[in-house]
Design an enzyme around this catalytic site. Structure first.
Site, PDB file in Angstrom:
ATOM      1  N   SER A  76       5.013   8.879   7.701  1.00  0.00           N
ATOM      2  CA  SER A  76       3.683   8.812   8.305  1.00  0.00           C
ATOM      3  C   SER A  76       2.652   9.494   7.424  1.00  0.00           C
ATOM      4  CB  SER A  76       3.682   9.473   9.689  1.00  0.00           C
ATOM      5  OG  SER A  76       2.386   9.432  10.253  1.00  0.00           O
ATOM      6  N   VAL A 130       0.826  -1.207   0.000  1.00  0.00           N
ATOM      7  CA  VAL A 130       0.000   0.000   0.000  1.00  0.00           C
ATOM      8  C   VAL A 130       0.859   1.256   0.000  1.00  0.00           C
ATOM      9  CG1 VAL A 130      -1.633   1.348   1.367  1.00  0.00           C
ATOM     10  CG2 VAL A 130      -1.987  -1.107   1.069  1.00  0.00           C
ATOM     11  N   LYS A 138       9.984   8.395  14.450  1.00  0.00           N
ATOM     12  CA  LYS A 138       8.749   7.800  13.928  1.00  0.00           C
ATOM     13  C   LYS A 138       8.137   6.843  14.950  1.00  0.00           C
ATOM     14  CE  LYS A 138       5.606   6.602  10.858  1.00  0.00           C
ATOM     15  NZ  LYS A 138       5.051   5.331  11.268  1.00  0.00           N
ATOM     16  N   HIS A 171      19.285  -3.527  50.068  1.00  0.00           N
ATOM     17  CA  HIS A 171      19.630  -2.812  48.837  1.00  0.00           C
ATOM     18  C   HIS A 171      20.179  -1.419  49.110  1.00  0.00           C
ATOM     19  CE1 HIS A 171      18.055  -5.886  46.169  1.00  0.00           C
ATOM     20  NE2 HIS A 171      16.952  -5.933  46.891  1.00  0.00           N
ATOM     21  N   GLY A 174      -0.183   7.177   6.190  1.00  0.00           N
ATOM     22  CA  GLY A 174      -1.052   6.142   5.650  1.00  0.00           C
ATOM     23  C   GLY A 174      -1.069   6.176   4.134  1.00  0.00           C
ATOM     24  N   LYS A 224       8.369  -4.987   4.809  1.00  0.00           N
ATOM     25  CA  LYS A 224       8.093  -5.278   6.210  1.00  0.00           C
ATOM     26  C   LYS A 224       9.382  -5.204   7.027  1.00  0.00           C
ATOM     27  CE  LYS A 224       5.957  -8.804   9.149  1.00  0.00           C
ATOM     28  NZ  LYS A 224       5.332 -10.156   9.195  1.00  0.00           N
ATOM     29  N   ARG A 243      -4.970  -2.139  24.325  1.00  0.00           N
ATOM     30  CA  ARG A 243      -5.100  -2.980  23.118  1.00  0.00           C
ATOM     31  C   ARG A 243      -4.839  -4.442  23.458  1.00  0.00           C
ATOM     32  NH1 ARG A 243      -3.076   0.142  17.664  1.00  0.00           N
ATOM     33  NH2 ARG A 243      -3.672   2.252  18.295  1.00  0.00           N
ATOM     34  N   ASN A 288       8.646   0.735   9.016  1.00  0.00           N
ATOM     35  CA  ASN A 288       8.678   0.968  10.464  1.00  0.00           C
ATOM     36  C   ASN A 288       9.718   0.073  11.137  1.00  0.00           C
ATOM     37  OD1 ASN A 288       6.786   3.048  10.871  1.00  0.00           O
ATOM     38  ND2 ASN A 288       5.077   1.620  10.724  1.00  0.00           N
ATOM     39  N   LYS A 297       0.965  -3.311  16.143  1.00  0.00           N
ATOM     40  CA  LYS A 297       2.215  -3.775  15.559  1.00  0.00           C
ATOM     41  C   LYS A 297       3.352  -3.423  16.511  1.00  0.00           C
ATOM     42  CE  LYS A 297       0.548  -3.635  10.793  1.00  0.00           C
ATOM     43  NZ  LYS A 297       0.758  -3.107   9.418  1.00  0.00           N
ATOM     44  N   HIS A 310       6.356   8.956  17.403  1.00  0.00           N
ATOM     45  CA  HIS A 310       5.135   9.419  16.723  1.00  0.00           C
ATOM     46  C   HIS A 310       4.042   8.373  16.865  1.00  0.00           C
ATOM     47  CE1 HIS A 310       2.476   9.171  13.223  1.00  0.00           C
ATOM     48  NE2 HIS A 310       2.573  10.487  13.091  1.00  0.00           N
ATOM     49  N   ASN A 311       4.382   7.125  16.610  1.00  0.00           N
ATOM     50  CA  ASN A 311       3.375   6.065  16.663  1.00  0.00           C
ATOM     51  C   ASN A 311       2.907   5.809  18.095  1.00  0.00           C
ATOM     52  OD1 ASN A 311       3.953   5.935  13.959  1.00  0.00           O
ATOM     53  ND2 ASN A 311       4.089   3.713  13.889  1.00  0.00           N
ATOM     54  N   GLU A 360       0.457   8.358  18.778  1.00  0.00           N
ATOM     55  CA  GLU A 360      -0.736   7.971  18.007  1.00  0.00           C
ATOM     56  C   GLU A 360      -1.582   6.955  18.778  1.00  0.00           C
ATOM     57  OE1 GLU A 360      -1.078   5.000  14.293  1.00  0.00           O
ATOM     58  OE2 GLU A 360       0.104   6.804  13.879  1.00  0.00           O
ATOM     59  N   TYR A 361      -0.939   5.961  19.373  1.00  0.00           N
ATOM     60  CA  TYR A 361      -1.661   4.974  20.170  1.00  0.00           C
ATOM     61  C   TYR A 361      -2.449   5.663  21.286  1.00  0.00           C
ATOM     62  CZ  TYR A 361       0.473   0.594  18.426  1.00  0.00           C
ATOM     63  OH  TYR A 361       0.843  -0.482  17.665  1.00  0.00           O
TER      64      TYR A 361
END
Length: 470
Positions: A130, A11, A185, A451, A132, A77, A288, A104, A261, A188-189, A192-193
């Site tokens: 970016s 695409v 990027k 500790h 789409g 991919k 998700r 990506n 993804k 960015h994603n 976006e999420y």
């Protein structure tokens, strides 16, 4: 000879090839003859006989059709397919040729590949893209990273196909060396999420707490147009609410299981590795993953404690909800920019955060009226570690945060999952807390594991231990 070659006619690859060709550039294309895709090149070139495409049937012919220094854009991919392709492609190239990975890819893979190709003189550029399918065709936001000496040669080419912001500026800039472009990027994603999750939570509140139908919800979201909220994701959300399939809302036909993804998960992993919290983004990723637990969710739904029935919400609450969502969306952006600042310092990338906000103003999935606001805020305090420090940002964010607090308080007993809205608020609280209760955690660690702990009255950073009594 062809100006640029594109490998991968999925695409995004197809759309970018058309974008370059529509700008008058000659484009060579190639697609690996995978099962079901053996005829992809012939079909693509045949579909556009009036475009200056050269369809190559093998890599040798593809490389031979390119003007030197060759410029090749990989749209395949991420992961092993990129490495496999490079193994076959690089023996056909020579010093000075440029390979751009527009997929990506994980930024550390990009760093590894760029370093491996360096001795050969072949340049490797990791480039976030970016927008789409439509953005790739009409103009995406592009984030190239690699040897900065390539910028004068590549940027004029990329500017031809990149999106243009309202002020005419192309949405592409040289991000930094090696993996910087793919890192940006990835962030960015991640943002976006979070943005998508926040919009879905507002939808859930109006549907479940208020009992609104989709038409009324659509009108509510449409009211955000031409405000700070306005964005590409808001626009498509409104279109989704209005879409019908044989009279039935398409949204009602879609199973409530969200896919994902690698980039969202990588953002959270980077957050943990850098020690830079990004809880709003993490909450979106977790939501998700949790959505995939459909069978368990259905089972537990029958056991859920009673919640108030859907009822008319106070008018003031509806106004609060608009501001609350803005506070959360701005917080997600702040988390992302904080991560970029930390990575820039760690890798010595010298990221231009003002410029990154600028190239996200158009073309990309997270483009919105929030980005010029963030750009101006960062420009007013370019050395600030976090957007929360900047007065220009706080002037709008703090009042919205107060409304987010009101919304969360009102919904506390409604049995509605709003993880991103909640995480954004608690993140803000935690970052503004100069005396957090985690000193108890450190005491517990010292008690059972010796500790050690730092003392408030010792600035040296030395660890102390107390002899606890069992």
């Amino acid at each position: 000879m062809n100006t640029i070659g594109i490998i991968g006619l999925g695409v995004m690859g197809r759309s970018l090839a058309l974008n370059f060709a529509n700008k008058g550039l000659r484009v060579a294309v190639y697609n690996a003859p995978l099962p079901g895709e053996e005829d992809a090149v012939r079909r693509f070139v045949g579909q556009y006989p009036d475009h200056p495409f050269f369809g190559a049937t093998d890599l040798t012919a593809f490389v031979g059709a390119l003007a030197r220094p060759r410029k090749i854009l990989l749209m395949v991919k991420s992961g092993d397919p990129v490495d496999d392709l490079l193994e076959a492609l690089t023996p056909l190239l020579e010093a000075g040729d440029i390979v751009m990975d527009g997929g990506n890819s994980f930024y550390k893979d990009t760093m590894r590949r760029e370093k491996a190709l360096r001795p050969s003189g072949i340049f490797y550029v990791g480039m976030g893209v970016s927008g789409g399918e439509k953005g790739a065709l009409l103009g995406p936001s592009m984030m190239p990273g690699g040897n900065p000496d390539l910028a004068p040669e590549l940027l004029p080419l990329l500017e031809k196909v990149a999106a243009k912001a309202d002020d005419g500026q192309p949405c592409v800039q040289w991000i930094g060396p090696d993996g910087a472009g793919h890192f940006v990027k990835m962030i960015h994603n991640g943002i976006e999420y979070a943005d998508m999750q926040i919009l879905s939570e507002v939808y859930g509140i109006l549907k479940k707490a208020a009992g609104w139908d989709l038409a009324r919800i659509a009108d509510f979201f449409a009211g955000w147009k031409n405000t700070r909220h306005d964005s590409y994701l808001l626009d498509i959300t409104c279109r989704i609410f209005e879409a019908r399939n044989e009279g039935t809302p398409v949204l009602d036909q879609i199973l409530d299981v969200a896919g994902h993804k690698g980039t969202g998960l990588w953002t959270i992993q980077e957050s943990l590795e850098r020690g830079i919290p990004a809880p709003t983004i993490a909450a979106a990723m977790t939501a998700r993953i949790l959505s995939a637990q459909k069978t368990l969710r259905q089972k537990l739904h029958e056991m859920a404690p009673p919640a108030p029935p859907a009822a008319a919400l106070p008018e003031a609450f509806i106004e609060n909800l608009t501001a609350a969502a803005l506070a959360a969306r701005l917080t997600a952006l702040a988390e992302g920019f904080h991560l970029m600042k930390a990575a820039s310092d760690y890798y010595h990338w010298n990221l231009n955060l003002v410029g990154i906000a600028q190239i996200w103003r158009a073309g990309c999935i997270i483009r919105s009226n929030m980005l010029p606001f963030v750009q101006a805020a960062r420009a007013s305090a370019p050395n600030a570690e976090h957007l929360f420090e900047i007065p220009a940002f706080r002037k709008e964010w703090v009042p919205a945060l107060r409304q987010l607090q009101v919304v969360l308080s009102y919904l506390a007993t409604h049995n509605i999952a709003i993880p991103a809205l909640s995480a954004a608020c608690h993140y803000a609280h935690a970052l503004h807390d100069a005396d957090s209760p985690v000193n108890l955690i450190q005491a517990q660690r010292d008690y059972f594991g010796a500790h050690g702990f730092q003392r408030r009255d010792d600035d040296s950073g030395a660890l102390h231990h107390f002899k606890w009594k069992d």
